[in-house]
Design an enzyme around this catalytic site. Structure first.
Site, mmCIF file in Angstrom:
data_model
loop_
_atom_site.group_PDB
_atom_site.id
_atom_site.type_symbol
_atom_site.label_atom_id
_atom_site.label_comp_id
_atom_site.label_asym_id
_atom_site.label_seq_id
_atom_site.Cartn_x
_atom_site.Cartn_y
_atom_site.Cartn_z
ATOM 1 N N MET A 188 50.957 52.932 46.536
ATOM 2 C CA MET A 188 49.816 53.131 47.428
ATOM 3 C C MET A 188 50.062 52.459 48.774
ATOM 4 O O MET A 188 49.679 52.978 49.820
ATOM 5 C CB MET A 188 48.542 52.608 46.771
ATOM 6 C CG MET A 188 47.280 52.997 47.497
ATOM 7 S SD MET A 188 47.134 54.777 47.714
ATOM 8 C CE MET A 188 46.004 55.196 46.399
ATOM 9 N N PHE A 241 41.872 14.246 35.844
ATOM 10 C CA PHE A 241 42.932 15.172 35.448
ATOM 11 C C PHE A 241 42.334 16.519 35.051
ATOM 12 O O PHE A 241 41.411 16.582 34.246
ATOM 13 C CB PHE A 241 43.730 14.576 34.280
ATOM 14 C CG PHE A 241 44.802 15.514 33.778
ATOM 15 C CD1 PHE A 241 45.856 15.894 34.608
ATOM 16 C CD2 PHE A 241 44.754 16.027 32.492
ATOM 17 C CE1 PHE A 241 46.830 16.767 34.160
ATOM 18 C CE2 PHE A 241 45.730 16.907 32.040
ATOM 19 C CZ PHE A 241 46.771 17.278 32.879
ATOM 20 N N GLN A 242 42.850 17.571 35.612
ATOM 21 C CA GLN A 242 42.397 18.945 35.366
ATOM 22 C C GLN A 242 40.912 19.154 35.674
ATOM 23 O O GLN A 242 40.241 19.939 35.017
ATOM 24 C CB GLN A 242 42.729 19.378 33.935
ATOM 25 C CG GLN A 242 44.236 19.459 33.726
ATOM 26 C CD GLN A 242 44.632 20.184 32.465
ATOM 27 O OE1 GLN A 242 43.927 20.149 31.474
ATOM 28 N NE2 GLN A 242 45.784 20.840 32.501
ATOM 29 N N LYS A 277 33.620 18.134 28.339
ATOM 30 C CA LYS A 277 34.245 17.874 27.043
ATOM 31 C C LYS A 277 33.403 16.955 26.158
ATOM 32 O O LYS A 277 33.260 17.186 24.956
ATOM 33 C CB LYS A 277 35.622 17.257 27.266
ATOM 34 C CG LYS A 277 36.379 17.036 25.973
ATOM 35 C CD LYS A 277 37.801 16.566 26.230
ATOM 36 C CE LYS A 277 38.560 16.483 24.903
ATOM 37 N NZ LYS A 277 39.944 16.027 25.093
ATOM 38 N N GLU A 311 45.483 33.378 31.186
ATOM 39 C CA GLU A 311 44.017 33.491 31.147
ATOM 40 C C GLU A 311 43.512 34.722 31.885
ATOM 41 O O GLU A 311 42.512 35.321 31.503
ATOM 42 C CB GLU A 311 43.339 32.245 31.732
ATOM 43 C CG GLU A 311 43.385 31.020 30.843
ATOM 44 C CD GLU A 311 44.583 30.131 31.114
ATOM 45 O OE1 GLU A 311 45.523 30.596 31.807
ATOM 46 O OE2 GLU A 311 44.595 28.983 30.634
HETATM 47 C C1 LIG Z 1 46.221 41.755 43.016
HETATM 48 C C2 LIG Z 1 46.462 42.788 44.047
HETATM 49 N N1 LIG Z 1 47.392 42.574 45.000
HETATM 50 C C3 LIG Z 1 47.635 43.521 45.935
HETATM 51 C C4 LIG Z 1 46.941 44.688 45.946
HETATM 52 C C5 LIG Z 1 47.175 45.744 47.028
HETATM 53 N N2 LIG Z 1 47.687 46.975 46.444
HETATM 54 C C6 LIG Z 1 46.887 48.034 46.173
HETATM 55 S S1 LIG Z 1 47.712 49.291 45.468
HETATM 56 C C7 LIG Z 1 49.163 48.460 45.545
HETATM 57 C C8 LIG Z 1 50.425 49.081 45.048
HETATM 58 C C9 LIG Z 1 50.442 49.191 43.592
HETATM 59 O O1 LIG Z 1 51.740 49.566 43.189
HETATM 60 P P1 LIG Z 1 52.018 50.023 41.718
HETATM 61 O O2 LIG Z 1 51.393 49.094 40.763
HETATM 62 O O3 LIG Z 1 53.468 50.243 41.565
HETATM 63 O O4 LIG Z 1 51.214 51.389 41.610
HETATM 64 P P2 LIG Z 1 51.420 52.767 42.421
HETATM 65 O O5 LIG Z 1 50.563 52.706 43.648
HETATM 66 O O6 LIG Z 1 52.857 52.881 42.762
HETATM 67 O O7 LIG Z 1 50.950 53.806 41.479
HETATM 68 C C10 LIG Z 1 48.983 47.213 46.130
HETATM 69 C C11 LIG Z 1 50.071 46.243 46.372
HETATM 70 C C12 LIG Z 1 45.960 44.850 44.940
HETATM 71 N N3 LIG Z 1 45.177 45.938 44.875
HETATM 72 N N4 LIG Z 1 45.758 43.897 44.006
#
Ligand SMILES: Cc1ncc(C[n+]2csc(CCOP(=O)(O)OP(=O)(O)O)c2C)c(N)n1
Lengths: 171, 571
Positions: free
Chosen positions: B483, B123-124, B173, B61
């Site tokens: 990042m 439920f749900q 529902k 979803e």
């Molecule tokens: C759902 C979620 N969890 C954690 C983060 C924290 N976060 C921001 S950037 C990042 C790294 C992303 O890594 P990747 O997808 O490999 O992209 P890159 O930075 O290497 O280009 C994380 C863990 C986030 N923004 N969103």
């Protein structure tokens, strides 16, 4: 500083939740909130007492509230001539030796005793928050068994209307 | 007598709640629904079986709602989502919060248990009204079948007007399955006495702004996504050109002003360019149009536009003065405000010197990176730009690759850019690209993803395969949560706590398993050849770019620092 904000809302499911949620979400500090029906069917009125650090914060609160779909009117009435009241119920233990003393406190505050039992009484008091607080301070030494306060409800005096929303420079 | 009976019967024909729902969607000209069935929405699904509206089944979803966001961003129309009660509904929470932050219009239907058992932990059952209240523009729970047409009409209106946002309709529902015995309802009347978004700005404030422009020596326009929502990019260009005022973009606003234009200074903010940030720092008049002064843009507020008179045009009055003290507030639609400004025909500012300074900065401090023998992510973005003539729709996930996409794909036109800005949701990119492609089937859509974020929504490859959406999936594979790794390098003494991906599947084989072509790309030369081959194919492709894992995003404003305190601005 303390501000009194009144909010007129459509009485729809979840509206109270939406308003209180907003206060939590935006990290606003509310001292009290009271809700009740108004002279218009389907319309409720809330009175919030909030603590803010500066005018900017009240402005933000007011705008955020105004943005809510169910909110019809928001007014910061703190600077208007208003009547503000709250009601408190206080249960105090009484002994034969201090009964007279306790009753002597009740009268000057125009409070009333609304329930009497063998060893305690319930006092009802209405007035502005300061008055309620002063009374509570005085009665404290006798031991407060239970205390319930409604929170402030308020509106402007005479022919001023709450609808005079506090205006900001851009409105 | 008999004839009369027949007649009444004809008017009082029965209609179910689900029927009313589907009809209302058809009336709103909904083209596509992103939905996932389940017990509580089965009556609705039974009606959808006969409807002509396209239904897209995401494989989770959350993918569905991000796809709806991508669709909304590109089409300008509301995205429609259906999820079942309980887990179906809780699975879309991230997308609702994301849409709320980035002001995307969504109308979301969640199934709910039958009215008789609401509140019994059936439920749900989940309290979706309670859960979504802080992250929706508005939400409803249907209480009576007769209200359905009105609620849906209001929901579409609320989602798309004023400052757009998500609206949830929780649908028990029994009300979807139940029937209405009444004559068919005429066009329902909306009941929203508390909702009147201001679109027409106050003339006096606009005049004040126009006067401030005439007096300014160092004016700058900060253009946010409000420009895009208001479809005001043409007006913005006209106005900026007429008054010769330079323009800076927020991350979400990219495309609102043509990137190649001589008045364009680039993106500002944490990873914005030198000129844009310095323009915000040194300006004497800052005209914010439809941006919300987010902290990733402003940096430390104490050092943000310290010498400027601030004017802020926003459809949401609550944004004005929220983060930055504003001397000239203009509440209204960006388009209307720009029209009024144009009409006023104020004297242009005396900004010749300012424009020269900015021009010199632009020349001296472009984005830069150093090349070595490893494939550079910036180079990949440059190639993607070059080979799509800068005309593709670029959808990103969140992380380093997102910033490189923003820096190295200078958009010429509006509504070609889809990114999760406010919430910064990993897992957004791949599904959002599905919605973007459905909204514009002719466009070349590039999904720029990190290897981390791609693995948060990999399952949506199934949708891409099913509809043969010709999306170009570009994974910027640095085998790390890049990042996070960058922040650990800068601020945590290179202690790479759980940011390097120890195990990674073969993305090419994974694509193959879904019947999607895939390539691993290790060098610039390979990139050239393969991009030439696949970019104009009318089929999906997955490109696993093996980029330099040590590369960082520059320039950068460290958290807590001022907008003028960028590091890594120059070779
Ligand atoms: C759902 C979620 N969890 C954690 C983060 C924290 N976060 C921001 S950037 C990042 C790294 C992303 O890594 P990747 O997808 O490999 O992209 P890159 O930075 O290497 O280009 C994380 C863990 C986030 N923004 N969103």
């Amino acid at each position: 500083m303390k501000r009194i904000i009144t909010i007129t809302v459509l009485n729809r499911p979840g509206v109270l939740n939406r308003i209180t949620n907003l206060f939590t979400k935006r990290n606003y500090n509310i001292e009290s909130i009271s809700v009740g029906l108004t002279e218009l069917e389907g319309v409720s009125r809330m009175t919030c007492v909030v603590h803010v650090e500066n005018d900017g914060m009240v402005e933000q609160i007011t705008k955020q509230l105004n943005k809510q779909i169910d909110v019809l009117k928001v007014a910061d009435i703190s600077d208007q001539a208003i009547v503000a009241r709250e009601l408190a119920l206080v249960k105090v233990p009484v002994l034969p030796q201090n009964r007279a003393e306790i009753y002597s406190l009740i009268e000057p505050f125009r409070a009333s005793v609304i329930d009497v039992s063998k060893d305690s009484i319930i006092i009802q008091l209405t007035g502005e928050t300061e008055k309620i607080e002063a009374f509570i301070e005085l009665i404290k030494p006798y031991g407060i068994r239970e205390l319930a306060r409604t929170g402030t409800t308020a509106f402007p005096r005479g022919n001023q209307r709450t609808s005079q929303q506090k205006t900001y420079s851009f409105v | 007598m008999e004839a009369a009976l027949k007649e009444t019967k004809a008017v009082t024909k029965e209609i179910s709640g689900a029927d009313l729902l589907v009809r209302a969607l058809e009336k709103e000209n909904v083209e596509v629904i992103f939905g996932y069935p389940g017990g509580a929405v089965l009556p609705i699904y039974d009606k959808l079986y006969d409807s002509k509206i396209l239904h897209v089944l995401p494989r989770h979803e959350q993918g569905g709602i991000h796809a709806a966001e991508g669709y909304a961003r590109i089409s300008g129309k509301p995205g429609v989502v259906i999820a079942t009660s309980g887990p179906g509904a809780t699975n879309i929470i991230t997308g609702i919060a994301d849409a709320m932050m980035d002001s995307l219009p969504l109308v979301i239907f969640t199934g709910q248990v039958a009215t008789g058992v609401i509140g019994t932990d059936a439920f749900q059952e989940a309290d979706i009204l309670g859960i979504t209240t802080p992250i929706t523009k508005y939400n409803y729970q249907v209480r009576e079948i007769k209200d359905i047409p009105r609620i849906i009409k209001e929901a579409f209106y609320i989602a798309t007007s004023g400052r757009p946002g998500p609206v949830v309709i929780d649908f028990p529902k029994d009300l979807a399955a139940g029937f209405l015995q009444e004559p068919e309802l005429a066009d329902p009347e909306m009941r929203l006495p508390g909702y009147q978004p201001t679109t027409e700005p106050n003339y006096l404030q606009v005049r004040k702004l126009s006067e401030a422009v005439s007096k300014a020596k160092k004016p700058v326009i900060l253009a946010g996504a409000g420009i895009l929502h208001a479809k005001a990019s043409a007006l913005l260009k006209e106005y900026a050109e007429k008054q010769n005022i330079p323009v800076v973009h927020t991350l979400l606003g990219l495309g609102g002003f043509p990137a190649g234009h001589e008045l364009f200074l680039g993106m500002a903010g944490m990873h914005g360019c030198y000129t844009a940030n310095m323009a915000l720092y040194h300006c004497d008049l800052l005209i914010n149009i439809g941006a919300r002064f987010d902290d990733r843009l402003t940096g430390n507020l104490q050092h943000f536009a310290p010498k400027a008179t601030v004017a802020h045009i926003d459809i949401d009055p609550a944004e004005i003065g929220k983060n930055v003290a504003t001397q000239i507030p203009v509440v209204g639609d960006a388009r209307e405000a720009l029209k009024q400004l144009q009409k006023l025909d104020g004297k242009p500012p005396q900004q010749q010197e300012w424009l020269e300074t900015l021009g010199a900065w632009k020349n001296d401090y472009p984005f830069y990176y150093e090349e070595n023998d490893v494939l550079k992510p910036q180079k990949v973005m440059e190639l993607l730009y070059e080979k799509t003539a800068g005309e593709a729709i670029v959808v990103t996930d969140v992380g380093q690759h997102q910033m490189w996409a923003a820096q190295y794909y200078p958009f010429k036109t509006a509504d070609r850019w889809v990114t999760s800005g406010g919430l910064g949701t990993m897992g957004f990119g791949l599904p959002a690209s599905i919605g973007a492609q459905l909204a514009d089937p002719e466009a070349t859509v590039i999904a720029v993803l990190g290897d981390g974020g791609f693995q948060m929504s990999t399952q949506e490859l199934a949708v891409i395969a099913e509809f043969q959406l010709p999306i170009k999936i570009a994974i910027f594979n640095n085998k790390a949560l890049g990042m996070v790794r960058q922040w650990q390098e800068f601020f945590y003494q290179e202690r790479y706590s759980h940011s390097k991906n120890p195990v990674q599947p073969s993305f090419v084989k994974l694509a193959d398993a879904y019947g999607i072509k895939g390539y691993e790309i290790h060098s610039e030369a390979e990139a050239h050849t393969i991009l030439n081959e696949v970019l104009h194919d009318n089929e999906p492709v997955l490109l696993d770019f093996r980029i330099d894992g040590a590369e960082n995003v520059y320039p950068m404003i460290a958290p807590g620092k001022g907008i003028h305190e960028m590091v890594g601005v120059r070779k």
